[in-house]
Design an enzyme around this catalytic site. Structure first.
Site, PDB file in Angstrom:
ATOM      1  N   GLY A  11      69.719  75.666  55.599  1.00  3.77           N
ATOM      2  CA  GLY A  11      68.959  74.140  55.250  1.00  3.77           C
ATOM      3  C   GLY A  11      70.104  73.942  54.469  1.00  3.77           C
ATOM      4  N   ASN A  13      71.969  71.027  55.190  1.00  2.00           N
ATOM      5  CA  ASN A  13      71.970  69.786  55.589  1.00  2.00           C
ATOM      6  C   ASN A  13      70.772  69.581  54.890  1.00  2.00           C
ATOM      7  OD1 ASN A  13      74.212  68.991  57.103  1.00  2.00           O
ATOM      8  ND2 ASN A  13      73.958  70.424  58.417  1.00  2.00           N
ATOM      9  N   ARG A  62      52.593  76.577  72.140  1.00  2.00           N
ATOM     10  CA  ARG A  62      53.577  75.442  71.181  1.00  2.00           C
ATOM     11  C   ARG A  62      52.945  74.171  70.886  1.00  2.00           C
ATOM     12  NH1 ARG A  62      58.545  73.108  75.102  1.00  2.00           N
ATOM     13  NH2 ARG A  62      58.677  71.306  73.871  1.00  2.00           N
ATOM     14  N   MET A  87      65.600  74.613  64.806  1.00  2.00           N
ATOM     15  CA  MET A  87      66.141  75.561  66.468  1.00  2.00           C
ATOM     16  C   MET A  87      65.239  75.405  67.544  1.00  2.00           C
ATOM     17  SD  MET A  87      69.117  75.349  66.072  1.00  2.00           S
ATOM     18  CE  MET A  87      69.806  76.820  66.897  1.00  2.00           C
ATOM     19  N   ILE A  89      63.290  73.360  70.834  1.00  2.00           N
ATOM     20  CA  ILE A  89      63.393  72.201  71.666  1.00  2.00           C
ATOM     21  C   ILE A  89      62.137  71.062  71.341  1.00  2.00           C
ATOM     22  CG2 ILE A  89      63.326  71.033  73.722  1.00  2.00           C
ATOM     23  CD1 ILE A  89      65.391  73.537  74.470  1.00  2.00           C
ATOM     24  N   LEU A  90      61.792  70.184  70.890  1.00  2.00           N
ATOM     25  CA  LEU A  90      60.847  69.465  71.093  1.00  2.00           C
ATOM     26  C   LEU A  90      60.423  69.151  72.591  1.00  2.00           C
ATOM     27  CD1 LEU A  90      62.121  67.528  67.390  1.00  2.00           C
ATOM     28  CD2 LEU A  90      59.827  69.161  67.787  1.00  2.00           C
ATOM     29  N   ASN A 104      68.509  63.132  64.502  1.00  2.00           N
ATOM     30  CA  ASN A 104      70.010  64.594  64.479  1.00  2.00           C
ATOM     31  C   ASN A 104      71.224  64.562  64.454  1.00  2.00           C
ATOM     32  OD1 ASN A 104      69.829  67.944  65.478  1.00  2.00           O
ATOM     33  ND2 ASN A 104      70.920  67.059  67.532  1.00  2.00           N
ATOM     34  N   HIS A 106      74.182  67.145  65.238  1.00  2.00           N
ATOM     35  CA  HIS A 106      74.539  68.420  65.809  1.00  2.00           C
ATOM     36  C   HIS A 106      76.192  68.855  65.744  1.00  2.00           C
ATOM     37  CE1 HIS A 106      74.399  70.580  69.501  1.00  2.00           C
ATOM     38  NE2 HIS A 106      76.072  70.173  70.056  1.00  2.00           N
ATOM     39  N   SER A 133      77.745  65.276  65.209  1.00  2.00           N
ATOM     40  CA  SER A 133      77.500  63.732  65.478  1.00  2.00           C
ATOM     41  C   SER A 133      75.642  63.701  64.691  1.00  2.00           C
ATOM     42  CB  SER A 133      77.270  63.863  67.498  1.00  2.00           C
ATOM     43  OG  SER A 133      78.651  64.201  67.523  1.00  2.00           O
ATOM     44  N   GLU A 140      65.846  64.245  76.105  1.00  2.00           N
ATOM     45  CA  GLU A 140      66.999  64.703  76.518  1.00  2.00           C
ATOM     46  C   GLU A 140      67.430  65.398  75.462  1.00  2.00           C
ATOM     47  OE1 GLU A 140      70.319  63.986  79.995  1.00  2.00           O
ATOM     48  OE2 GLU A 140      69.120  63.278  79.841  1.00  2.00           O
ATOM     49  N   LEU A 141      67.815  66.898  75.384  1.00  2.00           N
ATOM     50  CA  LEU A 141      68.660  67.719  74.688  1.00  2.00           C
ATOM     51  C   LEU A 141      70.261  67.226  74.222  1.00  2.00           C
ATOM     52  CD1 LEU A 141      68.939  70.455  72.671  1.00  2.00           C
ATOM     53  CD2 LEU A 141      69.767  71.560  74.567  1.00  2.00           C
ATOM     54  N   ASP A 142      69.907  66.681  73.110  1.00  2.00           N
ATOM     55  CA  ASP A 142      71.815  66.874  72.316  1.00  2.00           C
ATOM     56  C   ASP A 142      71.737  65.196  72.980  1.00  2.00           C
ATOM     57  OD1 ASP A 142      71.478  68.613  70.210  1.00  2.00           O
ATOM     58  OD2 ASP A 142      73.149  69.737  72.264  1.00  2.00           O
TER      59      ASP A 142
HETATM   60  C1  GRF Z   1      74.101  71.755  61.691  1.00  2.00           C
HETATM   61  O1  GRF Z   1      75.466  72.856  62.416  1.00  2.00           O
HETATM   62  C2  GRF Z   1      73.612  71.049  62.035  1.00  2.00           C
HETATM   63  O2  GRF Z   1      74.395  70.282  62.506  1.00  2.00           O
HETATM   64  C3  GRF Z   1      73.042  72.149  63.197  1.00  2.00           C
HETATM   65  O3  GRF Z   1      72.331  73.248  62.620  1.00  2.00           O
HETATM   66  C4  GRF Z   1      73.534  73.747  62.002  1.00  2.00           C
HETATM   67  C5  GRF Z   1      72.213  74.087  60.092  1.00  2.00           C
HETATM   68  O4  GRF Z   1      73.133  74.156  59.656  1.00  2.00           O
HETATM   69  N1  GRF Z   1      71.999  71.241  64.027  1.00  2.00           N
HETATM   70  P1  GRF Z   1      72.248  73.955  58.289  1.00  2.00           P
HETATM   71  O5  GRF Z   1      70.298  75.038  58.471  1.00  2.00           O
HETATM   72  O6  GRF Z   1      71.536  72.979  57.935  1.00  2.00           O
HETATM   73  O7  GRF Z   1      73.303  74.720  56.999  1.00  2.00           O
END
Ligand code: GRF
Length: 231
Positions: A11, A13, A62, A87, A89-90, A104, A106, A133, A140-142
């Protein structure tokens, strides 16, 4: 602008978004939701944020879990959903339910290195550039329109952990910057149109702590409508 943050792990971010939320940036976190018990959820609780565990393990399918997650998001009043290390995929059904309102972060310079283990793969492939990004989420993923990227040079001394830390440092400035830009309207984003209304000048008025980190690393979305002229 009210946001919900979806997480599955540490967490960091989410915490950076929380640190920058408030009247000055114009966004607030109304919900932190996780699909499993995790450090990030405990940290959000400790910070006094509204949290919800919508564990896949508690639902028959799911689909049921996603409906409950979506209901919790709607009940929170969130206008935007920020995926931050969520983590799973929606499904297209979930993405449709919140079409155009999910973003998102990434850890790569998309469209390079979609999927997992991006830092290891960047090094293994001998890539000269790497980064992070923020993009709109589509089925579609990412994939989905890029909102903003931050890039760095990979050095010969980088290992995967070191590179991950350097990219994470960029992420921690990039995500709050993009979210605050959506909140204050300097960025508008739709499936066919991503516009930075002040062009590159927007960084001049950013929080100095953010501008210092992002500085020359910012990569403006090439496909975006990029207006320097409107106010
Ligand atoms: C980050 O690197 C983000 O880009 C990716 O998953 C990681 C999450 O890290 N989608 P955190 O849980 O925010 O520390």
């Amino acid at each position: 602008m009210r946001i919900a943050v979806l997480i599955s792990g540490r967490g960091s971010n989410m915490l950076q978004l929380a640190a920058h939320a408030g009247p000055e940036t114009g966004f607030e976190i109304v919900l932190v939701a996780a699909n499993k018990a995790c450090d990030g959820l405990a940290l959000a609780e400790k910070r006094g944020l509204s949290t919800e565990l919508v564990s896949r393990a508690d639902f028959a399918s799911r689909q049921d879990q996603e409906v409950a997650l979506g209901d919790a998001i709607l009940a929170s009043g969130a206008e935007i959903i920020c995926l931050a290390g969520y983590m799973t995929i929606l499904s297209p059904a979930f993405i449709d339910r919140f079409a155009g309102r999910i973003i998102n972060i990434h850890p790569s310079l998309l469209p390079d290195l979609k999927g997992l283990d991006t830092h290891e793969r960047a090094i293994a492939a001998g890539m000269a550039r790497h980064g992070a990004s923020v993009h709109l989420v589509t089925a579609e993923l990412d994939d989905g329109p890029l909102l903003l990227q931050a890039g760095l040079d990979v050095t010969k001394d980088d290992d995967a952990d070191g590179l991950a830390a350097r990219v994470l440092h960029l992420e921690h400035a990039l995500y709050p910057f993009v979210v605050s830009s959506l909140a204050n309207g300097t960025l508008t984003a739709g499936p066919d149109n991503v516009t930075w209304h002040e062009g590159t000048r927007v960084l001049d008025s950013a929080d100095p702590a953010i501008a210092d980190v992002l500085g020359d690393t910012v990569i403006w979305p090439a496909a975006a409508e990029h207006s320097e002229n409107s106010n």
